[in-house]
Scaffold this motif. Sequence first.
Motif, PDB file in Angstrom:
ATOM      1  N   GLY A 126       1.978  -5.962   3.277  1.00  0.00           N
ATOM      2  CA  GLY A 126       0.828  -5.537   2.631  1.00  0.00           C
ATOM      3  C   GLY A 126      -0.107  -6.798   2.831  1.00  0.00           C
ATOM      4  O   GLY A 126      -1.529  -6.736   3.236  1.00  0.00           O
ATOM      5  N   ILE A 127       0.206  -8.031   2.994  1.00  0.00           N
ATOM      6  CA  ILE A 127      -0.717  -9.267   3.054  1.00  0.00           C
ATOM      7  C   ILE A 127      -1.086  -8.992   4.446  1.00  0.00           C
ATOM      8  O   ILE A 127      -2.333  -9.211   4.852  1.00  0.00           O
ATOM      9  N   ALA A 140       5.507  -7.507  -0.405  1.00  0.00           N
ATOM     10  CA  ALA A 140       4.101  -8.175  -0.286  1.00  0.00           C
ATOM     11  C   ALA A 140       3.774  -8.483   1.097  1.00  0.00           C
ATOM     12  O   ALA A 140       2.428  -8.508   1.433  1.00  0.00           O
ATOM     13  N   ALA A 146       4.223   2.448  -4.178  1.00  0.00           N
ATOM     14  CA  ALA A 146       4.975   1.783  -5.153  1.00  0.00           C
ATOM     15  C   ALA A 146       6.178   2.457  -5.802  1.00  0.00           C
ATOM     16  O   ALA A 146       7.368   1.821  -6.141  1.00  0.00           O
ATOM     17  N   SER A 160      -3.521  -6.076   4.929  1.00  0.00           N
ATOM     18  CA  SER A 160      -4.808  -6.117   4.218  1.00  0.00           C
ATOM     19  C   SER A 160      -5.799  -7.338   4.983  1.00  0.00           C
ATOM     20  O   SER A 160      -6.963  -6.885   5.240  1.00  0.00           O
ATOM     21  N   LEU A 170       6.599  -6.101  -7.575  1.00  0.00           N
ATOM     22  CA  LEU A 170       6.167  -7.143  -8.613  1.00  0.00           C
ATOM     23  C   LEU A 170       6.181  -6.558  -9.909  1.00  0.00           C
ATOM     24  O   LEU A 170       6.437  -7.277 -10.886  1.00  0.00           O
ATOM     25  N   GLY A 215       9.826  -8.060  -4.644  1.00  0.00           N
ATOM     26  CA  GLY A 215       8.423  -7.768  -4.862  1.00  0.00           C
ATOM     27  C   GLY A 215       7.491  -8.744  -3.632  1.00  0.00           C
ATOM     28  O   GLY A 215       6.630  -7.988  -3.143  1.00  0.00           O
ATOM     29  N   PHE A 216       8.023  -9.914  -3.569  1.00  0.00           N
ATOM     30  CA  PHE A 216       7.244 -10.998  -2.654  1.00  0.00           C
ATOM     31  C   PHE A 216       7.739 -10.474  -1.316  1.00  0.00           C
ATOM     32  O   PHE A 216       6.761 -10.457  -0.340  1.00  0.00           O
ATOM     33  N   SER A 254       4.815  -3.718  -2.440  1.00  0.00           N
ATOM     34  CA  SER A 254       4.741  -4.941  -3.296  1.00  0.00           C
ATOM     35  C   SER A 254       4.139  -4.843  -4.710  1.00  0.00           C
ATOM     36  O   SER A 254       4.765  -5.496  -5.427  1.00  0.00           O
ATOM     37  N   VAL A 255       3.308  -3.894  -4.698  1.00  0.00           N
ATOM     38  CA  VAL A 255       2.748  -3.677  -6.131  1.00  0.00           C
ATOM     39  C   VAL A 255       4.012  -3.313  -7.036  1.00  0.00           C
ATOM     40  O   VAL A 255       4.047  -3.787  -8.022  1.00  0.00           O
ATOM     41  N   ALA A 266       0.757  -1.992   1.138  1.00  0.00           N
ATOM     42  CA  ALA A 266       0.792  -2.964  -0.174  1.00  0.00           C
ATOM     43  C   ALA A 266       1.229  -2.349  -1.301  1.00  0.00           C
ATOM     44  O   ALA A 266       1.882  -3.129  -2.276  1.00  0.00           O
TER      45      ALA A 266
END
Length: 426
Positions: free
Chosen positions: A270-271, A267, A29, A274, A169, A263-264, A165-166, A162
Amino acid sequence: MSATPHPLTIPYFRAYWVSRLSGTIAATALAIIIGWQVYDLARQTMDIREAAFLLGMIGLAQFVPLFLLTPVVGLVADSVDRRWIVRGTTTLMIVTVSILGVLTWLGDLNLPVLFGAAVVIGIARAFSGPAYSALAPNLVPRESLPTAIAVSSIAWQVGSIAGPSVGGLLYAIHPDVAYAAIVAMLLVALTGIFLIGHVPQPPVQADHRPLARIREGFAYVRHNRLVLATITLDLFVVLLAGATALLPIYARDILHVGARGLGFLAAGMGIGASTTAIWFSFRPMQSDVGVKMLAAVLVFAVAILTFGLSTSFWLSLAALIVAGGADMVSVYVRQSLIQLHTPDAMRGRVSAVSQMTISASNELGEAESGLLASLLGPVGAVVFGGVGAIVVTLLWSRLFPELRLAKTFDPPEILTVKPQHGVVSP
């Protein structure tokens, strides 16, 4: 078949897993935030290509200390209590992030400070990576080792994908919120490592000179073709096709979605990662692991190529989700093969070599992306990298048949080390 304990039922491993996940999210991050701040500051006085080059140099600033320290950090991880290595590096990260947060709050942040912070982060990661990787197998019984390695790899990979993205955002909410959250995550990571009591570690080989032991780690990787294939494949594919360094450019100047959109986009991977990690936690991969890794790397390269050509925010996001899922498959296979085919007495040194290639593919890849973007433009750089990654994957499948023929994660027999020769034998 007798039941074996799941690693997450073991308190020390559970504390380790939380520490590694939290620390990795915090570190990655921070990387995306530093990248955004560098690019944003540079764009105030530079055009896109000049700012892209400077953005790439942030990756180089992190890679150089890690590259120079690789021979040392692996030996340290095999000689010093691995818990204290992680405790020290995490504390260093907390201090660095706190300084950046205060300067951001005061409005006194500048490019030299950001580059200095990148160097310090590179040093911290150089020591913590091998120590984290080599510590996991010491926390569980032998029969739980394959699952422990997979679960540990999931923590690292999900955290590393991830994390951006954290960071994106949180930074979109407010820079102060982002820095405060990163400090909090690092404190969680530090607490987790302090919860781990004494664990066995291979005894130091007192009859070895340090340089000889360092050479053993490199010799092992060179002679074990399966380990060599997995490490170098990741090195060249991500070096070429790693597009995350250019996300600030896409968010600001191509897709025009700003910090929130960044951020998106971050992410997305990360999506994908995960989701794939959750799948593996219920349905671990058991067969044709080498072929599946090669297929996943090809999917990753095609997804990055799609992202590079897209001018639609939603298509770009979908491509990054697919790329993240494919990358998770590749890392799951790679890390499991490396750890299970490496004797415990050498895991620190082999992990250091692996980390150097990962950092070369990530941080040095950022420098390569920035340089190519300054020459070809950001879209040209990503397209070139995606095509190059496809070519490398096909080439590696021919050069290293051991990878195609790897059916399971299990090594053929238990490994031991002959220190005087630096080779592995039954």
